[in-house]
Design an enzyme around this catalytic site. Structure first.
Site, PDB file in Angstrom:
ATOM      1  CE  LYS A   8      -0.934 -45.056 -43.316  1.00 47.13           C
ATOM      2  NZ  LYS A   8      -1.569 -45.438 -42.795  1.00 47.13           N
TER       3      LYS A   8
ATOM      4  NE  ARG B 175      -5.816 -43.531 -44.206  1.00 43.78           N
ATOM      5  CZ  ARG B 175      -7.204 -44.143 -44.789  1.00 43.78           C
ATOM      6  NH1 ARG B 175      -7.205 -44.448 -46.185  1.00 43.78           N
ATOM      7  NH2 ARG B 175      -8.203 -44.613 -44.059  1.00 43.78           N
TER       8      ARG B 175
END
Length: 892
Positions: free
Chosen positions: A26, A96
């Site tokens: 990510k 996250r």
């Protein structure tokens, strides 16, 4: 000073896509998108090295991490014009996870971090929307409490549902600003009652709590299980991504969604996904509201009356379409995108290579190659060989309800439903009546072969991934679940007990050999279909590989299936499987009960035409391709009945003395049959058995050669050799039979005699054995057993513990142990070729269909691998990938 934090945003980034080992998937992709000038909310990534430090230093951070995080927050503040923790103009962030390999749903996320009783009012004032601000605050309290404080999500759902019911609301969007203010107060009260502490109000404390929770989520049971199932090393760790919030819940001009640049189920080139207006990310996956289609075409196909994104937000949709094309072109693969629209402006939150079905994977790879985006070699390397199992067997419909009774080992892929039977004879009888059955056994033996053939699938309470049931089922292409430890089978009562339920013979169950699940009732199935892309990709693969791929086949049907899947010969025909047919087993037992050689030869004479017919059919199916036939291998006691009742029944059918039969069975019983009177030891003690089989092979070769008009070159394989002397004794008998058949028929057959290398001594003495042996076939099932000193049928009870503790990186019966067993193979290859330069070398254990083991065989320069028919495409693709340099070990 080590750099622990990397920033991104405003058209630039300190990281890049190539840095995913350090930044996680990510973080690396957020940095890459920012550098491409795409609209990415600014933020920063805390590296995977911090996660490693966290776990090696008793959950403590590097000393200079805090200063680097504060500097990165200042960088984000400069870009956004907002300050983290500011009372009047607060910067809110999401926190996250982001591991090197995608782990969807396994790791923790916190949104709207930085909200407290003061900053929520500032957010309301800036947005001119108190309802939005307090909706965001209640979401934050829920997520933070669940992820960081350990106060489960259900506490807050219970409060919310009760409130909606009392006030006549159906959807969350029905609630007003005052409703959310009321609920936030109730949520915080629940936190106080559950934890004894107030909900944290300091944004910096909130941030470090969330960072710690994300690192902590790397070692949750669900994450550990996911890593084990997908071979993701614990040492990789996760990164943490902190990013400025953008809001999809700011009214009807805002939205959030997920999109794929191609259909992940079919591979079709079309934008595919869902979005929700006035929502945040968790709403899309929570299922509380029904998501809307992104494209108008998808909306029409779904017959939805809700507007598509294409119609409701045309400008944001046009921007999304532009970006998806740019990202797919940049990454040269189908992308899985997450996005938010805030007041009409599109923001990209994530891109990654999308998860897809095997069918979609094939189509996407072939289409991208045909479009010139990737090369044919890259297309071949993109497909996971093991995923081809999905295409070759029936599977359970993903939409079907699963009432799981038990979970065992996924021993042979595919799925099947049928009535429970506990006896192979009953299975065969019910099959003859046109019924579909699942054979349920405590464990299977070679005597069960007829029942296994009749059944739709096999379920066993004991045994591992390479147990008898697993190996035979894979060879037949039938689903099998083995080692279902919670299963209690009572043959006498005709019942199986599992999960507190008792099921009787005749009740229906479904087994899923791809997951190991046992389901109650009949589940809906999807039949396999091989697409044109499959044939195209396999053609590309075949043009690259050097290893030949043969099959393990004992019947003409097995051989036909394997040829259809591209097999280039038979690498192992196990002759003993032919002996369990009802007509033949009597002759075999007569031979075993005979008092002398004459009696044995009389019984063997009955078997000769049967064996000859078997071999002739195999030779005809293979049309001149090489066929390796192994002489009788298992110990003779496996062919005899067990137990007084069975002995009496068999004696009656044979017209034999029950006592003599019982005495013979006891006399042949062994404490450790795997290392007992079997293999070449049988051929040396009873040479007439090897002579009958050799004669059958050569007579069949002559017969098949005349019928097909093609030269038949059988390869006769002597099992379980430890010394050259053993091999030479058996080879002498085989050569004598070849000469006798040549004189009798007037036709001389070209043939080779070789051996299985399945004992460590044989591997070490390979140079000596190669003086007379013309080929070696590595029987890695037994070579693994004898190298490790482990019985594969008894290892299921502890192998899982060994792999979980990292003692063995993988189950050595599933993937070849390169360091020990592999070294023995390498020694045998080197010493065998030194003596006989052109010696043919192959592998015929179950490892022949395992991609990592196939790669080892390529690197060791073997000539071929041999595997069960339904694994032939997997081996073909794995062999091509090995030739193209793919390293299955480092990727595991």
């Amino acid at each position: 000073m080590a750099q622990w934090v990397y920033t991104f945003g405003d058209g630039s980034a300190e990281g890049a896509a190539a840095m995913k080992n350090l930044l996680g998937g990510k973080g690396a992709n957020l940095a890459e998108m920012a550098s491409l000038g795409l609209p990415v909310p600014p933020g920063f990534t805390i590296t995977t090295e911090v996660c490693t430090h966290f776990y090696t230093h008793d959950k403590a951070y590097p000393g200079d991490l805090r200063a680097q995080v504060e500097k990165a927050l200042a960088h984000v503040a400069k870009i956004t014009g907002r300050t983290f923790g500011d009372r009047a103009n607060p910067l809110l962030v999401s926190v996250r996870s982001g591991a090197r390999a995608s782990m969807p749903g396994m790791m923790d996320t916190v949104l709207n971090l930085g909200l407290n009783d003061t900053t929520v009012e500032a957010l309301a004032k800036q947005a001119d929307d108190r309802r939005f601000a307090y909706d965001s605050y209640r979401r934050f309290v829920t997520m933070y409490s669940d992820v960081v404080l350990g106060i489960g999500h259900h506490h807050f759902e219970e409060i919310l549902e009760s409130f909606k019911e009392r006030n006549g609301h159906t959807l969350d969007t029905d609630l007003s600003a005052d409703d959310w203010i009321n609920l936030v107060s109730q949520y915080k009260a629940r936190v106080k009652s559950e934890s004894g502490k107030d909900f944290p109000q300091d944004p910096m404390d909130q941030l470090w709590g969330a960072i710690g929770a994300v690192f902590g989520s790397w070692m949750t049971p669900r994450a550990i299980t996911y890593r084990r199932l997908h071979s993701i090393p614990e040492s990789w760790g996760t990164a943490v991504n902190v990013q400025a919030m953008v809001f999809g819940n700011m009214g009807d001009t805002s939205a959030t969604g997920v999109a794929f640049t191609r259909n992940p189920s079919t591979g079709e080139k079309q934008l595919y996904g869902e979005f929700l207006i006035n929502a945040q990310g968790e709403d899309v996956v929570a299922g509380i509201r029904t998501p809307q289609e992104i494209t108008e075409a998808a909306r029409k196909a779904a017959k939805s009356d809700k507007p598509s994104m294409e119609k409701a937000m045309p400008e944001a949709f046009a921007e999304l379409s532009r970006i998806y094309a740019k990202l797919e072109g940049h990454y040269r693969d189908m992308q899985d995108l997450e996005f938010t629209v805030e007041k009409g402006r599109l923001w990209m939150l994530q891109t990654r290579s999308g998860k897809r079905t095997a069918k979609a994977s094939l189509r996407i790879a072939v289409d991208l190659a045909n479009e010139g985006v990737i090369s044919q070699d890259e297309a071949v390397n993109r497909i996971d060989p093991a995923s081809l199992d999905q295409l070759l067997h029936p599977t359970i419909d993903p939409k079907a309800e699963r009432k799981v009774l038990a979970t065992g080992l996924p021993a042979s892929p595919g799925a099947a439903s049928g009535e429970i039977v506990f006896s192979p004879d009953v299975a065969e009888a019910m099959k003859a009546q046109g019924k579909k059955v699942i054979l349920v056994r405590i464990e299977t033996s070679p005597e069960d072969i007829h029942g296994m053939h009749a059944a739709e699938g096999i379920l066993t309470a004991r045994g591992g991934m390479t147990s008898h049931a697993a190996v035979v089922a894979r060879g037949m292409g039938k689903p099998c679940v083995s080692g279902a430890g919670g299963l209690r089978v009572d043959y006498n009562a005709g019942t199986m007990r599992v999960a507190g339920k008792t099921l009787k013979q005749g009740e229906t169950i479904t087994i899923d050999g791809s997951t190991g699940q046992v389901l109650e009732g009949a589940a809906a199935m999807i039949e396999p279909e091989l697409s044109g892309e499959f044939a195209t990709l396999m053609q590309w693969a075949d043009s690259k590989r050097k290893l030949k791929v043969r099959t393990n086949a004992d019947t003409p049907n097995d051989a036909r299936v394997a040829v259809k899947f591209g097999a280039e010969g038979i690498g192992l025909c196990r002759t003993e499987h032919m002996f369990f047919d009802a007509e033949r087993i009597l002759a075999v037992r007569e031979m075993i009960l005979a008092d002398d050689e004459k009696g044995r030869r009389t019984a063997l004479a009955k078997l000769l035409p049967m064996q000859r017919g078997d071999f002739a059919k195999l030779f005809e199916v293979m049309q001149g391709l090489p066929v390796t036939i192994r002489l009788l291998d298992p110990p003779l006691h496996e062919f005899l009945p067990h137990g007084d009742a069975e002995i009496a029944e068999v004696a009656k059918s044979m017209g034999a003395d029950p006592q003599k039969l019982a005495d013979r069975a006891r006399g042949l019983a062994e404490f450790n049959p795997m290392l007992g009177f079997r293999g070449c030891r049988l051929a040396i003690a009873y040479p007439e058995i090897a002579e009958m089989q050799a004669r059958a092979i050569f007579e069949a070769a002559v017969e098949a050669g005349k019928r097909t008009g093609k030269p038949i070159t059988p390869e006769v394989m002597v099992p379980l050799i430890a010394t050259r002397a053993e091999f030479d004794l058996v080879k002498e008998r085989i050569d004598a039979m070849a000469e006798a058949v040549a004189k009798e028929s007037g036709a001389r057959v070209d043939y080779q005699v070789g051996t299985m290398i399945e004992l460590p001594r044989a591997a070490l003495r390979a140079g000596d054995i190669a003086e007379t042996a013309e080929f070696f076939s590595f029987g890695t099932n037994d070579l693994t057993q004898t190298t490790y000193g482990i019985s594969r049928d008894d290892a299921a009870s502890f192998l899982g513990i060994y792999t979980a503790k990292g003692i063995y990186p993988t189950d050595p019966f599933v993937s070849l142990d390169r360091e020990g067993v592999g070294e023995l193979v390498e020694i045998a290859v080197e010493r065998g070729r030194k003596v006989r330069a052109g010696i043919k070398l192959g592998i015929c254990g179950e490892h022949g269909g395992d991609p990592a083991s196939v790669a080892f065989c390529h690197q060791t320069d073997l000539d071929y691998v041999s595997c069960s028919p339904f694994r032939v495409p997997i081996a073909r693709l794995a062999a091509a990938q090995a030739a193209l340099g793919k390293d299955f070990v480092s990727e595991a």
